[in-house]
Design an enzyme around this catalytic site. Structure first.
Site: not given
Ligand code: GRF
Length: 193
Positions: A104, A106
């Site tokens: 994951n 984060h």
């Molecule tokens: C990101 O800010 C990430 O930190 C979290 O989900 C958010 C959106 O990610 N895991 P994405 O643009 O959908 O990949």
């Protein structure tokens, strides 16, 4: 070559960074399937544009979302599941079936600002509220403790005095993309041994 399954819930910018890294030969991998728990996730359009199989797994009266995810994954020989902006719960069963094969991304320097309720903008709001001087992002293995698995790679990002949660989120996101690709490469090298 690593066979990847990517789980998303929204925009899919982390998914896009993996697609681009594969196309630029920065990753020796193939995305076998993109799975979303939201039918309207823009990441599904990104996958379709890249000719990648997609599946939407939402619970119904017969199966939970995780049971559906397991059924989709069974169709492929997946080496690594990447939670890329995935906001659903990963069941014990899925974790056990793919022991140490789920990672994951984060948006904080875990273990700080991780755990229940700590996702997306909530993370950056807490960092700003606590006047942290630095934040960043972490790629970790997924276990039964939310954001609690072994950390693979982290990148530090300075917090500016002028930052809002939104500006901080925006500045950290590209580092997430970079850190995620580097982390997958670290895992790929472990497979090669
Ligand atoms: C990101 O800010 C990430 O930190 C979290 O989900 C958010 C959106 O990610 N895991 P994405 O643009 O959908 O990949």
């Amino acid at each position: 070559m690593l066979h990847l399954a990517i789980l998303i819930s929204g925009n899919g910018s982390n998914l896009q960074s993996i697609i681009d890294a594969i196309n630029n030969h920065q990753l020796n991998a193939v995305i076998d399937v993109v799975i979303s728990n939201k039918a309207n996730a823009y990441g599904l359009e990104r996958a379709t544009k890249a000719n990648i199989n997609t599946s939407v797994c939402v619970k119904d009266e017969n199966l939970t979302a995780n049971e559906k995810i397991i059924n989709v994954l069974k169709k492929y020989k997946i080496d690594l599941i990447v939670l890329a902006g995935y906001l659903g719960i990963i069941s014990k069963e899925l974790i056990q079936k793919y022991q140490s094969k789920i990672i994951n991304i984060h948006p904080s320097l875990l273990p700080k600002y991780g755990g229940k309720g700590m996702y997306g903008i909530n993370v950056h709001e807490a960092v700003i509220k606590n006047k942290e001087k630095e934040s960043g992002c972490s790629v970790h293995y997924v276990n039964e403790e939310i954001d609690g698995g072994k950390i693979i790679l982290q990148t530090k990002v300075k917090v500016l005095s002028t930052d809002t949660p939104q500006t901080l989120a925006k500045r950290i996101l590209p580092y997430e993309h970079k850190t995620l690709i580097e982390a997958i490469n670290i895992i790929d090298k472990q497979y090669d041994k």
